[in-house]
Design an enzyme around this catalytic site. Structure first.
Site, PDB file in Angstrom:
ATOM      1  N   LYS A  16       0.847  -1.108   0.043  1.00 38.92           N
ATOM      2  CA  LYS A  16      -0.012  -0.116   0.009  1.00 38.92           C
ATOM      3  C   LYS A  16       0.843   1.280  -0.049  1.00 38.92           C
ATOM      4  O   LYS A  16       0.597   2.336  -0.755  1.00 38.92           O
ATOM      5  CB  LYS A  16      -0.848   0.039   1.286  1.00 38.92           C
ATOM      6  CG  LYS A  16      -1.959  -1.047   1.046  1.00 38.92           C
ATOM      7  CD  LYS A  16      -2.802  -1.078   2.453  1.00 38.92           C
ATOM      8  CE  LYS A  16      -1.991  -1.329   3.710  1.00 38.92           C
ATOM      9  NZ  LYS A  16      -1.420  -2.769   3.801  1.00 38.92           N
ATOM     10  N   GLY A  40       3.131  -0.796   8.859  1.00 37.92           N
ATOM     11  CA  GLY A  40       4.225  -0.429   8.306  1.00 37.92           C
ATOM     12  C   GLY A  40       4.368  -0.429   6.677  1.00 37.92           C
ATOM     13  O   GLY A  40       3.981  -1.405   6.252  1.00 37.92           O
ATOM     14  N   HIS A  41       4.542   0.807   6.243  1.00 33.95           N
ATOM     15  CA  HIS A  41       4.577   0.936   5.080  1.00 33.95           C
ATOM     16  C   HIS A  41       5.672   1.339   4.381  1.00 33.95           C
ATOM     17  O   HIS A  41       6.410   2.352   4.967  1.00 33.95           O
ATOM     18  CB  HIS A  41       3.293   2.195   4.741  1.00 33.95           C
ATOM     19  CG  HIS A  41       1.845   1.647   5.154  1.00 33.95           C
ATOM     20  ND1 HIS A  41       1.000   2.534   4.926  1.00 33.95           N
ATOM     21  CD2 HIS A  41       1.601   0.646   5.554  1.00 33.95           C
ATOM     22  CE1 HIS A  41      -0.221   1.860   5.427  1.00 33.95           C
ATOM     23  NE2 HIS A  41       0.000   0.499   5.719  1.00 33.95           N
TER      24      HIS A  41
HETATM   25  P1  GDP Z   1       2.211  -1.965   3.023  1.00 37.90           P
HETATM   26  O1  GDP Z   1       2.237  -2.324   4.593  1.00 37.90           O
HETATM   27  O2  GDP Z   1       1.197  -2.689   2.502  1.00 37.90           O
HETATM   28  O3  GDP Z   1       2.592  -0.862   2.652  1.00 37.90           O
HETATM   29  O4  GDP Z   1       3.363  -2.908   2.560  1.00 37.90           O
HETATM   30  P2  GDP Z   1       4.748  -3.148   3.352  1.00 37.90           P
HETATM   31  O5  GDP Z   1       5.816  -2.016   2.981  1.00 37.90           O
HETATM   32  O6  GDP Z   1       4.762  -3.775   4.807  1.00 37.90           O
HETATM   33  O7  GDP Z   1       5.625  -4.666   2.675  1.00 37.90           O
HETATM   34  C1  GDP Z   1       5.559  -4.481   1.152  1.00 37.90           C
HETATM   35  C2  GDP Z   1       6.987  -4.862   0.828  1.00 37.90           C
HETATM   36  O8  GDP Z   1       7.139  -5.325  -0.710  1.00 37.90           O
HETATM   37  C3  GDP Z   1       8.024  -3.329   1.014  1.00 37.90           C
HETATM   38  O9  GDP Z   1       9.358  -3.990   1.414  1.00 37.90           O
HETATM   39  C4  GDP Z   1       7.983  -3.107  -0.529  1.00 37.90           C
HETATM   40  O10 GDP Z   1       9.124  -2.140  -0.606  1.00 37.90           O
HETATM   41  C5  GDP Z   1       7.970  -4.152  -1.147  1.00 37.90           C
HETATM   42  N1  GDP Z   1       7.369  -3.906  -2.525  1.00 37.90           N
HETATM   43  C6  GDP Z   1       6.232  -3.338  -2.800  1.00 37.90           C
HETATM   44  N2  GDP Z   1       5.825  -3.582  -4.240  1.00 37.90           N
HETATM   45  C7  GDP Z   1       6.872  -4.383  -4.624  1.00 37.90           C
HETATM   46  C8  GDP Z   1       6.990  -5.083  -5.962  1.00 37.90           C
HETATM   47  O11 GDP Z   1       6.267  -4.823  -6.902  1.00 37.90           O
HETATM   48  N3  GDP Z   1       8.114  -5.885  -5.974  1.00 37.90           N
HETATM   49  C9  GDP Z   1       8.545  -6.189  -4.847  1.00 37.90           C
HETATM   50  N4  GDP Z   1       9.757  -6.982  -5.253  1.00 37.90           N
HETATM   51  N5  GDP Z   1       8.839  -5.553  -3.929  1.00 37.90           N
HETATM   52  C10 GDP Z   1       7.603  -4.621  -3.470  1.00 37.90           C
HETATM   53  P1  IMO Z   2       0.024  -2.935   6.925  1.00 35.64           P
HETATM   54  O1  IMO Z   2      -0.497  -1.481   7.156  1.00 35.64           O
HETATM   55  C1  IMO Z   2       0.004  -6.988   8.444  1.00 35.64           C
HETATM   56  C2  IMO Z   2      -1.751  -8.183  12.022  1.00 35.64           C
HETATM   57  C3  IMO Z   2      -0.985  -8.611  13.459  1.00 35.64           C
HETATM   58  C4  IMO Z   2      -1.979  -9.478  14.026  1.00 35.64           C
HETATM   59  C5  IMO Z   2      -3.417  -8.826  13.821  1.00 35.64           C
HETATM   60  C6  IMO Z   2      -3.834  -7.778  14.935  1.00 35.64           C
HETATM   61  O2  IMO Z   2       1.390  -2.778   7.174  1.00 35.64           O
HETATM   62  O3  IMO Z   2      -0.335  -3.786   6.257  1.00 35.64           O
HETATM   63  P2  IMO Z   2      -2.906  -5.417  16.180  1.00 35.64           P
HETATM   64  O4  IMO Z   2      -1.879  -5.084  16.580  1.00 35.64           O
HETATM   65  O5  IMO Z   2      -3.607  -4.622  14.842  1.00 35.64           O
HETATM   66  O6  IMO Z   2      -4.060  -5.799  17.122  1.00 35.64           O
HETATM   67  O7  IMO Z   2      -2.613  -7.069  15.388  1.00 35.64           O
HETATM   68  O8  IMO Z   2      -3.202  -7.931  12.635  1.00 35.64           O
HETATM   69  N1  IMO Z   2      -1.487  -6.828  11.519  1.00 35.64           N
HETATM   70  C7  IMO Z   2      -0.804  -6.530  10.299  1.00 35.64           C
HETATM   71  N2  IMO Z   2      -0.271  -7.353   9.602  1.00 35.64           N
HETATM   72  N3  IMO Z   2       0.392  -5.729   8.198  1.00 35.64           N
HETATM   73  C8  IMO Z   2      -0.352  -4.707   9.075  1.00 35.64           C
HETATM   74  O9  IMO Z   2      -0.499  -3.456   8.419  1.00 35.64           O
HETATM   75  C9  IMO Z   2      -0.917  -5.057  10.250  1.00 35.64           C
HETATM   76  N4  IMO Z   2      -1.422  -4.717  11.150  1.00 35.64           N
HETATM   77  C10 IMO Z   2      -1.763  -5.456  11.981  1.00 35.64           C
HETATM   78  O10 IMO Z   2       0.133  -9.087  12.866  1.00 35.64           O
HETATM   79  O11 IMO Z   2      -2.073 -10.868  13.295  1.00 35.64           O
HETATM   80 MG    MG Z   3       3.093  -3.402   6.050  1.00 37.10          MG
END
Ligand code: GDP
Ligand code: IMO
Ligand code: MG
Length: 429
Positions: A16, A40-41
């Site tokens: 995202k 965690g984005h």
């Molecule tokens: P979010 O929580 O939905 O914002 O996603 P996260 O940042 O937690 O996890 C997504 C991971 O995949 C991050 O390390 C991004 O840098 C990485 N990522 C996002 N898009 C792509 C993609 O198209 N290809 C690859 N290989 N990595 C990606």
């Molecule tokens: P983003 O925005 C993935 C999961 C936790 C746990 C459950 C409940 O980066 O996609 P909480 O602390 O919210 O009460 O935990 O939800 N969880 C996530 N898993 N991505 C997240 O956020 C999450 N935020 C919470 O691992 O299973």
């Molecule tokens: Mg995340």
């Protein structure tokens, strides 16, 4: 309607942050509307990697950013994140960041309770991020929360603290913990108030002004539909509504202001924490997906569980989440597989299901029915146009669209901001 809401269509971590950052170039405002620093984005811009938990991802481009009332705000986490980003050259000031003054706070007692409950739950533990998210939302709904606006009225907090502590002291006693230290809590709040208050505003006014001024608002969801408190894999969910409908209540703009709903889905599936996961692979293939996709949690560093794409789940997410189009991310992680599988249905005993059953026991029992497709050996990593994709990858994407009954609007081919293929512009809809 030029507004766009980005939401996760699986169990979170779909990418995202990357997509919001990419879209933020053309947005006038980026708004978080639920969740908290459990999110965690990750944003990758050239050599720089930014990890955001509470701040809207638009902040990295300098797009005006808003933390809406639907978020639970840990003010100490906010301060730490702002300071951490400042070291990376990203500055959040009251001009670029506004925090809803009706946002409920996450307090240290919420974090305590989250941990105490998880530790006491044995096999029933949810695997939360231990950030206090659930307990803070409970206090909001229980009308015991301390909110951002209270930070300007700390001398009048007595009756509210009485109600809050009456509840928490009883719970804490049950865990053998001492009562809440009210003096310490008040002193901590007094200290952090000076930092937070300059950001505090009735942000619904800014949003409504932006709307009437024809500005583009980008909503940034956290978690994903399968972690939604109502529609997710309850009880292994988070404590907020993660669907696009929450953007209205969690910001103060109303449902007609939400616009295009962009669901983010990985080209495979991951989950972190406990709970059912029908297509989970506990074999070499799962390990390979985890290694190629660097599947470790952004917030807790936990290893993410990995499996094939589940079209039943994403179709359900698209339906209940009100998704207009999908951004399919991490297609590059599937490069080099001889074959790729898609879950197209479930077996529950003798029954065949085209949806995910509601009860946790059934959810844990379903056996996926797979369709196998030929993989591709060419690299999709870094592709920026449809023409750069191998024919088999295109076939895979088209088959996913068909199965989830939702068009693909974007395809992401690497962590890097610009490695993104635009198929249909969400802002143009
Ligand atoms: P979010 O929580 O939905 O914002 O996603 P996260 O940042 O937690 O996890 C997504 C991971 O995949 C991050 O390390 C991004 O840098 C990485 N990522 C996002 N898009 C792509 C993609 O198209 N290809 C690859 N290989 N990595 C990606
Ligand atoms: P983003 O925005 C993935 C999961 C936790 C746990 C459950 C409940 O980066 O996609 P909480 O602390 O919210 O009460 O935990 O939800 N969880 C996530 N898993 N991505 C997240 O956020 C999450 N935020 C919470 O691992 O299973
Ligand atoms: Mg995340």
């Amino acid at each position: 309607m030029a507004n766009v809401a980005v939401i996760g269509a699986q169990w979170g971590d779909e990418g995202k942050g990357k997509i919001v950052d990419w879209l933020a170039e053309r947005a006038d405002m980026v708004v978080r509307f639920q969740g908290g620093h459990n999110a965690g984005h990750t944003l990758v811009v050239g050599e720089n990697v930014y990890k955001l938990s509470l701040l809207p991802s638009g902040i990295v481009r300098g797009t005006p950013s808003v933390i809406g009332n639907g978020v639970v705000l840990d003010p100490w986490a906010l301060k730490a994140e702002i300071e951490r980003l400042a070291e990376q050259g990203v500055h959040a000031s009251p001009e670029t960041l506004r925090v809803a003054d009706n946002c409920p706070l996450i307090l240290p007692i919420h974090r305590d309770l989250d941990g105490l409950r998880e530790d006491a739950s044995g096999a029933g533990k949810i695997g939360t991020t231990r950030r206090g998210i659930g307990p803070a939302y409970e206090d909001k709904v229980g009308r015991r929360a301390i909110r951002v606006c209270d930070l300007a009225h700390l001398d009048d907090l007595g009756p509210q603290l009485d109600r809050l502590c009456a509840h928490h002291d009883a719970l804490r006693a049950g865990f053998g913990e001492p009562p809440v230290d009210r003096e310490r809590l008040l002193a901590d709040l007094r200290e952090i108030a000076a930092f937070v208050l300059p950001f505090a505003k009735p942000v619904w006014r800014d949003l409504n002004e932006a709307r009437t001024g024809g500005k583009r608002i980008l909503f940034e969801g956290a978690q994903g539909v399968l972690l939604d408190i109502d529609h997710g894999t309850y009880p292994f969910v988070t404590s907020s509504n993660t669907i696009a409908g929450a953007a209205a209540g969690g910001s103060g703009l109303g449902p007609s202001g939400v616009g295009f709903v962009l669901g983010i889905a990985k080209a495979y599936t991951t989950r972190v924490g406990s709970g059912p996961f029908p297509t989970e692979l506990e074999d070499e293939t799962g390990q390979r997906l985890g290694e190629r996709g660097h599947e470790f949690g952004t917030v807790t560093g936990r290893k993410r569980r990995c499996g094939w794409f589940d079209s039943v789940l994403v179709r359900q997410s698209a339906a209940v989440g009100g998704i207009t189009g999908i951004a399919l991310t991490k297609i590059d992680v599937l490069d080099g597989f001889d074959e790729v599988k898609i879950c197209v249905g479930y077996k529950l005993g003798d029954e065949t299901l085209d949806y995910y059953p509601t009860h946790a026991a059934d959810q844990a029992k379903v056996v996926p029915v797979y369709e196998t497709m030929e993989g591709w050996q060419e690299s999709t990593a870094g592709a920026r146009s449809w023409a750069d994709l191998p024919a088999q990858a295109i076939k895979y994407i088209r088959r996913i669209e068909e199965l989830i009954r939702c068009p693909v609007a974007l395809v992401s081919t690497s962590p890097e901001r610009e490695d993104t293929i635009l198929v249909r512009d969400p802002f143009a809809d």
